[in-house]
Design a protein around this motif. Structure first.
Motif, PDB file in Angstrom:
ATOM      1  N   THR A 132       0.828  -1.213   0.000  1.00 51.09           N
ATOM      2  CA  THR A 132       0.000   0.000   0.000  1.00 51.09           C
ATOM      3  C   THR A 132       0.864   1.264   0.000  1.00 51.09           C
ATOM      4  O   THR A 132       0.594   2.220  -0.736  1.00 51.09           O
ATOM      5  CB  THR A 132      -0.931   0.001   1.219  1.00 51.09           C
ATOM      6  OG1 THR A 132      -1.722  -1.183   1.211  1.00 51.09           O
ATOM      7  CG2 THR A 132      -1.837   1.225   1.209  1.00 51.09           C
ATOM      8  N   ALA A 133       1.901   1.257   0.845  1.00 50.68           N
ATOM      9  CA  ALA A 133       2.786   2.427   0.903  1.00 50.68           C
ATOM     10  C   ALA A 133       3.518   2.627  -0.419  1.00 50.68           C
ATOM     11  O   ALA A 133       3.686   3.762  -0.880  1.00 50.68           O
ATOM     12  CB  ALA A 133       3.791   2.264   2.048  1.00 50.68           C
ATOM     13  N   VAL A 134       3.953   1.521  -1.042  1.00 52.63           N
ATOM     14  CA  VAL A 134       4.659   1.629  -2.320  1.00 52.63           C
ATOM     15  C   VAL A 134       3.740   2.199  -3.396  1.00 52.63           C
ATOM     16  O   VAL A 134       4.123   3.095  -4.165  1.00 52.63           O
ATOM     17  CB  VAL A 134       5.220   0.256  -2.740  1.00 52.63           C
ATOM     18  CG1 VAL A 134       5.760   0.321  -4.167  1.00 52.63           C
ATOM     19  CG2 VAL A 134       6.317  -0.187  -1.786  1.00 52.63           C
ATOM     20  N   VAL A 135       2.504   1.700  -3.456  1.00 58.38           N
ATOM     21  CA  VAL A 135       1.552   2.184  -4.475  1.00 58.38           C
ATOM     22  C   VAL A 135       1.248   3.665  -4.256  1.00 58.38           C
ATOM     23  O   VAL A 135       1.180   4.449  -5.224  1.00 58.38           O
ATOM     24  CB  VAL A 135       0.267   1.344  -4.432  1.00 58.38           C
ATOM     25  CG1 VAL A 135      -0.801   1.952  -5.341  1.00 58.38           C
ATOM     26  CG2 VAL A 135       0.556  -0.091  -4.865  1.00 58.38           C
ATOM     27  N   ALA A 136       1.077   4.065  -2.996  1.00 56.57           N
ATOM     28  CA  ALA A 136       0.806   5.480  -2.722  1.00 56.57           C
ATOM     29  C   ALA A 136       1.975   6.359  -3.148  1.00 56.57           C
ATOM     30  O   ALA A 136       1.779   7.441  -3.725  1.00 56.57           O
ATOM     31  CB  ALA A 136       0.512   5.657  -1.225  1.00 56.57           C
ATOM     32  N   GLN A 137       3.200   5.905  -2.874  1.00 55.29           N
ATOM     33  CA  GLN A 137       4.369   6.686  -3.273  1.00 55.29           C
ATOM     34  C   GLN A 137       4.549   6.707  -4.790  1.00 55.29           C
ATOM     35  O   GLN A 137       4.994   7.712  -5.348  1.00 55.29           O
ATOM     36  CB  GLN A 137       5.624   6.130  -2.599  1.00 55.29           C
ATOM     37  CG  GLN A 137       5.667   6.319  -1.094  1.00 55.29           C
ATOM     38  CD  GLN A 137       5.706   7.775  -0.689  1.00 55.29           C
ATOM     39  OE1 GLN A 137       6.225   8.623  -1.414  1.00 55.29           O
ATOM     40  NE2 GLN A 137       5.148   8.070   0.474  1.00 55.29           N
TER      41      GLN A 137
END
Length: 391
Positions: free
Chosen positions: A172-177
């Motif tokens: 999730t954090a990777v996709v948001a970034q």
């Protein structure tokens, strides 16, 4: 010494000087005490010391009489410490017996807190000051390099440790970034590379027209964007846009002690905050570089169609015939390297923030400058390497 006798005077007995302090050394009498000190030193024949509000070495007292001191606060104690010298005042206070303990404690505390005045020295020559500044700059650059290499090792270790543990992947954090650093940057990257591609085509057409070789404008645009301009312009934009964002985000968390809270919970800020940002930029940078290549070539194609009567179909035919596929791979190979360096510089500067808005701004500026410098340096080294290898 009538002007200063209300607050202090000097008593010389058997060659030893004893300073007699009297009156109320409080904030309300601050200006009067300053004038008394100035008059005391000036009448003693030491005008230079009067300007500095400090006893000269020739008048260093061997004792001090504080029995006439009616009242004292921190302002008056600071004036006395500056007059005698903090270290010398602390030494003389140890010889006092009749003064109340609270006043001795106040004078001792102020003397300990007051910085020791530096004796005036000879002016430093300009060339020595210049060499000193150069040395400080070299030392600062060396410290930056050491810190960057150390942080690089930490991030590589974290990437390797989490690579084969899917349960620790922060999707999730990777996709948001990726959305913030990649998708949101597509319009500005496409617009900038499009305009630069048009400018390159205009310049090529202007110069090559003198040699009757305007047809090679197609080769110029394709070669320059596949190998250099697309990845370089994209990296500079990402350095200014994403590196600054990383520094500001992590710096704000550092200032608000959120990173300390993460450590207190037994979590690693590198795994939690840095690794997702690095992976996101490793994904986004090649994609943005490809967008930059396409946009730059389209800008050059438009100029060729309008100004050189080279149709898009002819442009693509010449492009396919004269531009080898290896130029595309040589340009794309630099994108992950630039992405990794920009990400770790931005995150490292964020961790250096010291808890104030000014510190956040300073380190954000430093992250952008360092990222752009490193990108251009690595690109120049890569160009030399490609040339020596004959690629």
């Amino acid at each position: 010494m009538r002007d200063g006798a209300q607050y202090l005077s000097l008593d010389s007995i058997d060659g030893s000087a004893r300073l007699i302090v009297r009156g109320e050394w409080v904030l309300a009498n601050y200006q009067a005490i300053e004038r008394a000190i100035h008059a005391f030193l000036a009448q003693a024949g030491h005008a230079s010391s009067a300007k500095q509000r400090r006893l000269p070495s020739a008048l260093q007292v061997s004792g001090i009489d504080l029995s006439g001191l009616a009242a004292v606060d921190t302002a008056g104690a600071a004036q006395l410490a500056r007059l005698i010298g903090p270290a010398h005042l602390s030494e003389l206070l140890s010889q006092q017996d009749g003064l109340p303990a609270e006043r001795l404690a106040l004078l001792a505390a102020v003397a300990a807190a007051e910085p020791e005045a530096e004796p005036p020295g000879a002016p430093i020559p300009a060339w020595r000051e210049l060499l000193g500044r150069i040395g400080m700059s070299v030392e600062h650059i060396w410290q930056l390099i050491v810190a960057l290499l150390g942080f690089m090792g930490l991030t590589l270790e974290a990437l390797g440790r989490n690579l084969f543990r899917p349960d620790r992947w922060r999707i999730t954090a990777v996709v948001a970034q990726v959305e913030q650093s990649g998708l949101n940057a597509v319009p500005i990257v496409a617009l900038l590379t499009f305009m630069v591609g048009a400018v390159i085509a205009f310049l090529g057409a202007t110069v090559l027209a003198d040699f009757g070789a305007t047809i090679y404008t197609v080769t110029l645009v394709g070669f320059s964007f596949l190998r250099e301009f697309a990845v370089l312009l994209t990296a500079i934009l990402i350095a200014g846009r994403t590196a600054s964002a990383y520094t500001a985000q992590l710096g704000s968390m550092k200032a608000n002690q959120e990173i300390d809270a993460i450590r207190m919970m037994g979590l690693s800020p590198i795994d939690l905050l840095v690794v997702p940002r690095i992976i996101a930029l490793l994904i986004a940078m090649p994609a943005l570089t490809f967008v930059g290549m396409v946009s730059g070539i389209v800008g050059g194609m438009l100029v060729c169609a309008v100004a050189l009567d080279i149709s898009p179909s002819m442009f693509l035919t010449i492009f396919q015939r004269d531009i080898a596929l290896r130029h595309f791979f040589l340009g794309m190979a630099k994108a992950p390297i630039f992405a990794y360096l920009i990400a770790i510089i931005g995150c490292l500067e964020g961790f250096k923030v010291r808890g104030s808005a000014q510190s956040v701004g300073e380190h954000t500026t430093s992250a952008v400058v360092q990222s752009i410098f490193v990108v251009i340096l690595i690109d120049a080294l890569a160009a030399l390497f490609y040339m020596e290898m004959g690629w």
